[in-house]
Design a protein around this motif. Structure first.
Motif, mmCIF file in Angstrom:
data_model
loop_
_atom_site.group_PDB
_atom_site.id
_atom_site.type_symbol
_atom_site.label_atom_id
_atom_site.label_comp_id
_atom_site.label_asym_id
_atom_site.label_seq_id
_atom_site.Cartn_x
_atom_site.Cartn_y
_atom_site.Cartn_z
ATOM 1 N N GLN A 1 29.225 26.188 52.041
ATOM 2 C CA GLN A 1 29.471 27.465 52.718
ATOM 3 C C GLN A 1 30.975 27.612 52.923
ATOM 4 N N VAL A 2 31.529 28.712 52.434
ATOM 5 C CA VAL A 2 32.941 28.981 52.575
ATOM 6 C C VAL A 2 33.136 30.048 53.637
ATOM 7 N N ARG A 3 33.954 29.752 54.643
ATOM 8 C CA ARG A 3 34.163 30.679 55.762
ATOM 9 C C ARG A 3 35.526 31.361 55.637
ATOM 10 N N ILE B 1 33.393 24.889 54.524
ATOM 11 C CA ILE B 1 34.819 24.947 54.211
ATOM 12 C C ILE B 1 35.440 26.097 54.987
ATOM 13 N N PHE B 2 36.501 25.786 55.754
ATOM 14 C CA PHE B 2 37.197 26.788 56.546
ATOM 15 C C PHE B 2 38.640 26.891 56.062
ATOM 16 N N GLN C 1 37.352 20.816 55.478
ATOM 17 C CA GLN C 1 36.014 20.582 54.941
ATOM 18 C C GLN C 1 35.225 19.748 55.943
ATOM 19 N N PHE C 2 34.024 20.183 56.232
ATOM 20 C CA PHE C 2 33.159 19.491 57.181
ATOM 21 C C PHE C 2 31.836 19.197 56.478
ATOM 22 N N VAL D 1 37.871 31.458 65.095
ATOM 23 C CA VAL D 1 36.732 30.663 64.635
ATOM 24 C C VAL D 1 37.206 29.370 63.992
ATOM 25 N N LEU D 2 38.200 29.456 63.112
ATOM 26 C CA LEU D 2 38.695 28.255 62.438
ATOM 27 C C LEU D 2 39.344 27.312 63.426
#
Length: 248
Positions: free
Chosen positions: A246-248, A130-131, A119-120, A9-10
């Motif tokens: 949102q933190v992934r 945030i990934f 960060q997007f 995903v990342l």
């Protein structure tokens, strides 16, 4: 979510955020001419050695970019433009991309990678995603810095590298390198990548990402400035009040 799925995903989101989201169509395209035989290994070693020397001196780079996404099925182009920055400190390379708003997109966006997370930020909808890179940070950095301060030795760790020749772009002598991914996970995204790099500076002027579906992502860089100071605030996103995170 298991580690493998989280990594996938990342990895995919890095390219999505950069306007280069991969297509997973089952259709297979015939490799273009850039997969032809390379020049002599001695010529390639010389280019890679130049990139190693340039990488050792690399501190920063900034450039105007134009990213042209071509979808083969509908024969349509999507153009994105903006400014991209790279800065290396203590063996960590940070990247910041500022996309300009255009009518077809309707909004600007900002992407920042600091070596450990991506960060997007989408100002129009006040959303920050945030990934975390985790143990895969070196793999993501190898893509984000492709031709921007990366060494020739590091390039060979991730790709099978072929030298296709030497050309001139905007009056600058560049080496045309074709890169085939060594891992299956990357092969699922790109059949190969071609870059036009100034080995004396370790800077790409052009990159083309070829997908198995036949889609292409062409990235061109102009007004390039290397090893000049970049303000620290470039790598810190200032969000508007009320922004959700949102933190992934």
């Amino acid at each position: 979510m298991n580690r493998l799925r989280r990594s996938s995903v990342l990895f995919t989101f890095v390219f999505l955020a950069l306007g280069m989201a991969p297509s997973f169509s089952a259709a297979q395209a015939t490799p273009p001419d850039s997969t032809s035989l390379s020049l002599s290994s001695a010529d390639l070693k010389k280019v890679l050695a130049e990139m190693n020397a340039a990488s050792a001196q690399f501190k920063s780079a900034q450039a105007e970019f134009k990213w042209d996404t071509y979808q083969a099925v509908v024969q349509d182009h999507d153009i994105q433009t903006g400014v991209i920055y790279f800065a290396r400190k203590a063996n960590i390379t940070r990247m910041a991309g500022y996309f300009k708003a255009v009518a077809s997109q309707g909004e600007s966006k900002v992407v920042v990678y600091d070596g450990s997370q991506l960060q997007f930020y989408q100002p129009a909808i006040k959303q920050m995603q945030i990934f975390r890179a985790g143990s895969n940070s070196s793999q993501y950095e190898s893509f984000l810095t492709l031709g921007f301060g990366g060494s020739g030795s590091d390039l060979e760790k991730t790709w099978d590298v072929a030298l296709l020749g030497h050309e001139t772009i905007d009056g600058i002598a560049v080496a045309k390198l074709d890169l085939k991914p060594r891992t299956q996970s990357v092969q699922n995204l790109f059949s190969h990548v071609t870059i036009w790099v100034d080995p004396s500076r370790g800077i790409s002027l052009k990159q083309v990402f070829y997908e198995p579906s036949g889609d292409q992502r062409t990235c061109t860089y102009t007004d390039i400035k290397s090893n000049q100071p970049i303000p620290e605030n470039i790598f810190h996103i200032k969000t508007a009040p009320g922004t959700t995170v949102q933190v992934r």
